[in-house]
Enzyme design. Structure first.
Site, PDB file in Angstrom:
ATOM      1  CB  SER A  26      -0.884   0.009   1.252  1.00  0.00           C
ATOM      2  OG  SER A  26      -1.532   1.268   1.397  1.00  0.00           O
ATOM      3  CE1 TYR A  39      -4.014  -2.220   4.984  1.00  0.00           C
ATOM      4  CE2 TYR A  39      -3.035  -0.089   4.491  1.00  0.00           C
ATOM      5  CZ  TYR A  39      -3.648  -1.246   4.066  1.00  0.00           C
ATOM      6  OH  TYR A  39      -3.886  -1.440   2.729  1.00  0.00           O
ATOM      7  CB  ALA A  40       1.539   2.187   7.898  1.00  0.00           C
ATOM      8  CB  ALA A  41       3.829  -1.574  10.919  1.00  0.00           C
TER       9      ALA A  41
END
Length: 132
Positions: A26, A39-41
């Protein structure tokens, strides 16, 4: 994701011509956004796995890449506020939204013979989304 990557590697080792694996990351893996740390990790971890797996599986002729969509126009994102969608559109360089078909086309390309020398890459499909 890692279990699927390992399973794909085991299956593709049987193919004398190698093969291709495409994972989904993403734009948030590199940009982050408040309230989405986990989520980003997790998406950043996928990008690290792509780099390592490309080196590990490359000698077997297996390519490993990822596609990192940005804000994609879907039924889910249609439920967001007009202000939120307008802010995302303003953050993009292109004047049209990314669609699921755009993401699928990028995946199809990376899986195709046309991408035979592409491995260890993360392809952004994000209309030029840039952090604010």
């Amino acid at each position: 994701v890692l279990h699927h990557l390992q399973a794909a590697g085991r299956l593709l080792r049987r193919n004398p011509d190698g093969g291709s694996v495409v994972l989904l990351s993403s734009a948030l893996a590199r940009q982050g956004i408040a309230g989405n740390t986990v989520y980003a990790a997790s998406k950043a971890a996928i990008e690290g796995a792509v780099a390592a797996a490309a080196r590990e599986l490359g000698p077997l002729g297996i390519r490993v890449n990822a596609v990192a969509p940005g804000f994609v126009a879907t039924d889910l994102t249609a439920a967001l506020s007009d202000a939120h969608r307008a802010a995302m559109a303003d953050a993009a360089a292109l004047p049209w939204p990314v669609t699921a078909e755009d993401v699928a086309a990028a995946i199809g390309f990376l899986l195709s013979p046309a991408a035979r020398c592409i491995t260890g890459q993360v392809l952004g499909v994000d209309a030029g989304l840039r952090p604010r």
